[in-house]
Design a protein around this motif. Structure first.
Motif, mmCIF file in Angstrom:
data_model
loop_
_atom_site.group_PDB
_atom_site.id
_atom_site.type_symbol
_atom_site.label_atom_id
_atom_site.label_comp_id
_atom_site.label_asym_id
_atom_site.label_seq_id
_atom_site.Cartn_x
_atom_site.Cartn_y
_atom_site.Cartn_z
ATOM 1 N N GLU A 167 27.034 -6.577 -5.153
ATOM 2 C CA GLU A 167 25.996 -6.890 -4.162
ATOM 3 C C GLU A 167 24.769 -7.542 -4.787
ATOM 4 O OE1 GLU A 167 27.014 -3.748 -4.819
ATOM 5 O OE2 GLU A 167 28.643 -3.637 -3.346
ATOM 6 N N TRP A 168 24.814 -7.841 -6.073
ATOM 7 C CA TRP A 168 23.638 -8.329 -6.807
ATOM 8 C C TRP A 168 22.890 -9.421 -6.058
ATOM 9 C CZ3 TRP A 168 23.867 -12.552 -11.004
ATOM 10 C CH2 TRP A 168 22.623 -12.707 -11.617
ATOM 11 N N LEU A 169 23.540 -10.509 -5.772
ATOM 12 C CA LEU A 169 22.871 -11.646 -5.135
ATOM 13 C C LEU A 169 22.524 -11.366 -3.679
ATOM 14 C CD1 LEU A 169 24.923 -14.636 -6.604
ATOM 15 C CD2 LEU A 169 22.725 -13.742 -7.387
ATOM 16 N N ASN A 170 23.443 -10.751 -2.948
ATOM 17 C CA ASN A 170 23.201 -10.512 -1.525
ATOM 18 C C ASN A 170 21.994 -9.611 -1.283
ATOM 19 O OD1 ASN A 170 25.269 -12.100 -0.525
ATOM 20 N ND2 ASN A 170 26.784 -10.454 -0.642
ATOM 21 N N GLU A 171 21.711 -8.701 -2.215
ATOM 22 C CA GLU A 171 20.600 -7.772 -2.019
ATOM 23 C C GLU A 171 19.258 -8.359 -2.434
ATOM 24 O OE1 GLU A 171 22.891 -3.481 -2.260
ATOM 25 O OE2 GLU A 171 21.830 -4.189 -4.043
ATOM 26 N N LEU A 172 19.262 -9.423 -3.247
ATOM 27 C CA LEU A 172 17.999 -10.007 -3.711
ATOM 28 C C LEU A 172 17.656 -11.321 -3.011
ATOM 29 C CD1 LEU A 172 18.228 -9.374 -7.582
ATOM 30 C CD2 LEU A 172 17.222 -7.919 -5.817
ATOM 31 N N LEU A 173 18.645 -12.086 -2.629
ATOM 32 C CA LEU A 173 18.389 -13.414 -2.064
ATOM 33 C C LEU A 173 17.580 -13.424 -0.767
ATOM 34 C CD1 LEU A 173 21.780 -15.230 -2.759
ATOM 35 C CD2 LEU A 173 19.545 -15.855 -3.672
ATOM 36 N N PRO A 174 17.730 -12.439 0.147
ATOM 37 C CA PRO A 174 16.972 -12.518 1.402
ATOM 38 C C PRO A 174 15.465 -12.637 1.225
ATOM 39 C CG PRO A 174 18.709 -10.886 1.611
ATOM 40 C CD PRO A 174 18.685 -11.310 0.178
ATOM 41 N N ARG B 112 16.959 -2.551 -6.020
ATOM 42 C CA ARG B 112 18.363 -2.773 -5.677
ATOM 43 C C ARG B 112 18.798 -4.077 -6.356
ATOM 44 N NH1 ARG B 112 15.252 -2.898 -1.060
ATOM 45 N NH2 ARG B 112 14.989 -4.906 -0.009
ATOM 46 N N GLY B 113 19.969 -4.620 -5.984
ATOM 47 C CA GLY B 113 20.470 -5.781 -6.717
ATOM 48 C C GLY B 113 20.745 -5.383 -8.157
ATOM 49 N N ARG B 114 21.556 -4.344 -8.342
ATOM 50 C CA ARG B 114 21.696 -3.656 -9.633
ATOM 51 C C ARG B 114 22.426 -4.502 -10.678
ATOM 52 N NH1 ARG B 114 25.490 0.267 -11.631
ATOM 53 N NH2 ARG B 114 26.676 -0.110 -9.729
ATOM 54 N N LEU C 119 30.887 -10.987 -12.694
ATOM 55 C CA LEU C 119 30.485 -12.098 -11.836
ATOM 56 C C LEU C 119 31.649 -12.580 -10.970
ATOM 57 C CD1 LEU C 119 28.217 -14.167 -14.273
ATOM 58 C CD2 LEU C 119 27.513 -12.549 -12.500
ATOM 59 N N GLN C 120 32.877 -12.392 -11.459
ATOM 60 C CA GLN C 120 34.038 -12.734 -10.640
ATOM 61 C C GLN C 120 34.157 -11.821 -9.429
ATOM 62 O OE1 GLN C 120 37.477 -12.685 -13.268
ATOM 63 N NE2 GLN C 120 37.377 -14.917 -13.521
ATOM 64 N N GLN C 121 33.548 -10.637 -9.502
ATOM 65 C CA GLN C 121 33.623 -9.667 -8.414
ATOM 66 C C GLN C 121 32.439 -9.754 -7.446
ATOM 67 O OE1 GLN C 121 36.466 -7.881 -8.255
ATOM 68 N NE2 GLN C 121 37.034 -9.010 -10.113
ATOM 69 N N LEU C 122 31.577 -10.747 -7.642
ATOM 70 C CA LEU C 122 30.417 -10.872 -6.750
ATOM 71 C C LEU C 122 30.856 -11.112 -5.315
ATOM 72 C CD1 LEU C 122 27.903 -13.121 -8.764
ATOM 73 C CD2 LEU C 122 27.657 -10.687 -8.219
ATOM 74 N N ASP C 123 30.183 -10.426 -4.406
ATOM 75 C CA ASP C 123 30.424 -10.639 -2.982
ATOM 76 C C ASP C 123 29.578 -11.829 -2.523
ATOM 77 O OD1 ASP C 123 31.082 -10.413 -0.323
ATOM 78 O OD2 ASP C 123 29.740 -8.712 0.070
ATOM 79 N N TYR C 124 30.001 -13.005 -2.967
ATOM 80 C CA TYR C 124 29.252 -14.222 -2.663
ATOM 81 C C TYR C 124 30.241 -15.389 -2.675
ATOM 82 C CZ TYR C 124 25.000 -17.021 -2.315
ATOM 83 O OH TYR C 124 24.003 -17.847 -1.854
ATOM 84 N N PRO C 125 30.105 -16.333 -1.761
ATOM 85 C CA PRO C 125 31.071 -17.439 -1.704
ATOM 86 C C PRO C 125 31.138 -18.205 -3.025
ATOM 87 C CG PRO C 125 29.677 -17.422 0.249
ATOM 88 C CD PRO C 125 29.095 -16.431 -0.695
ATOM 89 N N GLN D 160 0.809 -1.217 0.000
ATOM 90 C CA GLN D 160 0.000 0.000 0.000
ATOM 91 C C GLN D 160 0.844 1.269 0.000
ATOM 92 O OE1 GLN D 160 -3.373 0.385 -0.110
ATOM 93 N NE2 GLN D 160 -3.652 -1.819 -0.357
ATOM 94 N N GLY D 161 2.176 1.126 0.047
ATOM 95 C CA GLY D 161 3.034 2.298 0.060
ATOM 96 C C GLY D 161 3.053 3.004 1.397
ATOM 97 N N LEU D 162 2.813 2.260 2.484
ATOM 98 C CA LEU D 162 2.783 2.850 3.821
ATOM 99 C C LEU D 162 3.952 2.397 4.687
ATOM 100 C CD1 LEU D 162 -1.042 2.380 4.482
ATOM 101 C CD2 LEU D 162 0.121 4.525 3.932
ATOM 102 N N ALA D 163 4.697 1.387 4.256
ATOM 103 C CA ALA D 163 5.822 0.866 5.030
ATOM 104 C C ALA D 163 6.906 0.393 4.072
ATOM 105 C CB ALA D 163 5.365 -0.279 5.937
ATOM 106 N N ARG D 164 8.062 0.089 4.628
ATOM 107 C CA ARG D 164 9.165 -0.434 3.819
ATOM 108 C C ARG D 164 9.856 -1.560 4.576
ATOM 109 N NH1 ARG D 164 11.826 4.687 5.247
ATOM 110 N NH2 ARG D 164 13.431 4.290 6.833
ATOM 111 N N ARG D 165 10.509 -2.422 3.799
ATOM 112 C CA ARG D 165 11.312 -3.484 4.388
ATOM 113 C C ARG D 165 12.689 -2.943 4.735
ATOM 114 N NH1 ARG D 165 9.712 -6.525 -0.241
ATOM 115 N NH2 ARG D 165 8.072 -8.047 0.200
ATOM 116 N N GLU D 166 13.241 -3.450 5.801
ATOM 117 C CA GLU D 166 14.629 -3.173 6.143
ATOM 118 C C GLU D 166 15.273 -4.503 6.478
ATOM 119 O OE1 GLU D 166 15.161 -0.163 9.072
ATOM 120 O OE2 GLU D 166 14.345 1.415 7.788
ATOM 121 N N GLU D 167 15.935 -5.072 5.470
ATOM 122 C CA GLU D 167 16.481 -6.409 5.627
ATOM 123 C C GLU D 167 17.839 -6.353 6.300
ATOM 124 O OE1 GLU D 167 16.432 -7.388 1.606
ATOM 125 O OE2 GLU D 167 14.350 -8.022 1.556
#
Length: 471
Positions: free
Chosen positions: A176-183, A280-282, A104-110, A64-71
């Motif tokens: 940050e692509w994966l880290n910002e979308l996976l949660p 996000r997850g640009r 993809l080599q620069q992804l902050d992901y294991p 409804q555009g009244l709140a936001r997530r903060e992961e």
């Protein structure tokens, strides 16, 4: 998952109940005592949803555009990473693919939780060699020019990850692509998550236009869709999908060469899954920066509407048409065409009566909103109605409007003013690094190309339901 109310959202009590109110955009939502208690907790600080019930309530407020997530990542989330298979279809894009794989080599992901799969669709350049150079798993599509849908399905067939991450060969991912979308996959009903699509270049004027106006960029507001027959979808150049859900809907439809991502995400929603867009997850996309390829691509996008409407006849574009504001807009258009002050005065009177009626309705509910605040909100709603109606007229009927304007100059003047309003709104909101005339030229060429494509696609399918809106 943590949530908090957006700034400016207030909790108001009245004899008729409890309400959440916001001024921009103007919203009034009746709430119960439990929701009010949650909202009070989330007014000062971000709070964690306790159980699926609270999570559903907060997700409703986000919608409804009244709140936001903060992961916030917990220690468990940081150590327990899902295995992700990144699938990249490619056809004769060796240099673009090199940039993609470098990112993809620069992804902050294991790296041990990551699998890179390049599906070659019959390239005649060095694309296969580039894939092998970067250590990606190279898979043939099974033909030549089968299309991105078939190539992605072929990649998924050999993938081992529980999350499938789709990116195009002419795109690069942020670290940050994966880290910002996976949660978002922490919610079991979420099947797909899409992220922000930015422009890769800004040297050419068309690059700067695409950076803010590309249909791949879904904007700065979080969105999600599950039930309902609206047309919200996620583009496949920046798309994460739960593997089990992908298997249930049997992947991409391989006979589609455009609109295959729309079809996939709609079928996921039809299976009661939820899809989410996050700003996000640009991912950066190498857009077409020459005029003819740009127009052809928009034409191709337009042709997909007829096919998609035949495949998903229940889905309709929706437009909210408040009666009072519609009457005022009609009077304004007639007044501009005839230049009669009395008609323009009637438009103003209708807007005033609409504001008074809305204010009285709120007062009856016990909400003591100021008259001027309500009237300004109705004026903004009137401006939005003019924008959305004007945009859809330009999107689907630009060529007939031009011909009508030549035959009937007075009607042409009205549509010209409406088009200038639409252009002005988009120019102000998107803030392109372009002059207004340059922006207007690309904008009109885009709408003309897309509208012609819609007509051709509907003609081929003998199905013109794409022009029908649900009110």
């Amino acid at each position: 998952m943590r949530y908090r109310l957006l700034p400016g959202v207030r909790i108001e009590e009245s004899p008729s109940g409890l309400f959440l109110t916001a001024e921009r955009p103007y919203r009034v939502l009746r709430i119960n005592q439990r929701l009010a208690e949650l909202a009070r907790r989330g007014r000062e600080t971000a709070v964690e949803a306790v159980g699926p019930g609270e999570g559903k309530i907060w997700e409703t407020l986000v919608t409804q555009g009244l709140a936001r997530r903060e992961e916030e990542e917990t220690a468990a989330e940081m150590t327990l990473r899902p295995r992700v298979s990144v699938v990249i279809p490619v056809l004769d894009r060796a240099e673009d693919l090199r940039k993609c794989l470098e990112s993809l080599q620069q992804l902050d992901y294991p790296q041990e939780c990551l699998e890179i799969i390049v599906v070659d669709d019959g390239s005649r350049d060095a694309s296969p060699q580039v894939a092998l150079e970067f250590g990606a798993r190279l898979v043939p599509s099974g033909g030549s020019g089968r299309g991105p849908a078939a190539a992605r399905n072929r990649g998924v067939a050999v993938a081992t990850g529980e999350i499938l991450a789709f990116i195009d060969s002419d795109c690069t991912a942020s670290p940050e692509w994966l880290n910002e979308l996976l949660p978002s996959f922490a919610e079991p009903d979420v099947a797909a998550v899409g992220g922000w699509v930015d422009g890769m270049n800004s040297r050419r004027a068309l690059d700067r236009y695409e950076r803010v106006m590309s249909s791949l960029n879904l904007g700065g507001r979080e969105r999600n869709g599950k039930d309902g027959n609206d047309t919200f979808y996620l583009p496949s150049c920046n798309l994460l999908v739960r593997r089990t859900a992908f298997a249930i809907v049997e992947g991409f439809r391989e006979d589609l060469h455009v609109g295959e991502d729309v079809d996939l995400t709609w079928r996921l929603r039809d299976c009661a899954y939820r899809i989410i867009y996050l700003p996000r997850g640009r991912v950066c996309h190498n857009h077409r920066s020459r005029l003819w390829p740009f127009m052809k691509r928009r034409f191709d996008y337009g042709t997909s509407e007829g096919i998609l409407q035949s495949l998903h006849p229940q889905r309709r574009k929706k437009m909210l048409l408040p009666p009072g504001l519609c009457v005022a807009l009609l009077l304004l258009m007639i007044g501009l065409a005839t230049l009669k002050p009395a008609v323009l005065g009637a438009c103003g009177a209708v807007l005033l009566l609409d504001g008074l009626a809305t204010h009285a309705k709120l007062r009856r509910r016990g909400l003591r909103q100021g008259w001027m605040a309500v009237f300004k909100a109705r004026l903004r709603a009137f401006s939005s109605l003019a924008y959305y109606l004007g945009y859809h007229l330009l999107r689907y009927y630009l060529l007939p409007i031009i011909l009508l304007g030549i035959a009937l100059p007075q009607a042409g003047l009205v549509f010209l003013l409406l088009g200038l309003w639409v252009l002005g709104v988009d120019y102000r909101l998107r803030r392109p690094e372009l002059s207004p005339p340059g922006f207007a030229l690309f904008y009109l060429l885009e709408q003309l190309s897309y509208g012609c494509g819609v007509f051709v696609g509907c003609w081929r399918q003998k199905n013109f339901a794409s022009y029908v809106f649900e009110f």
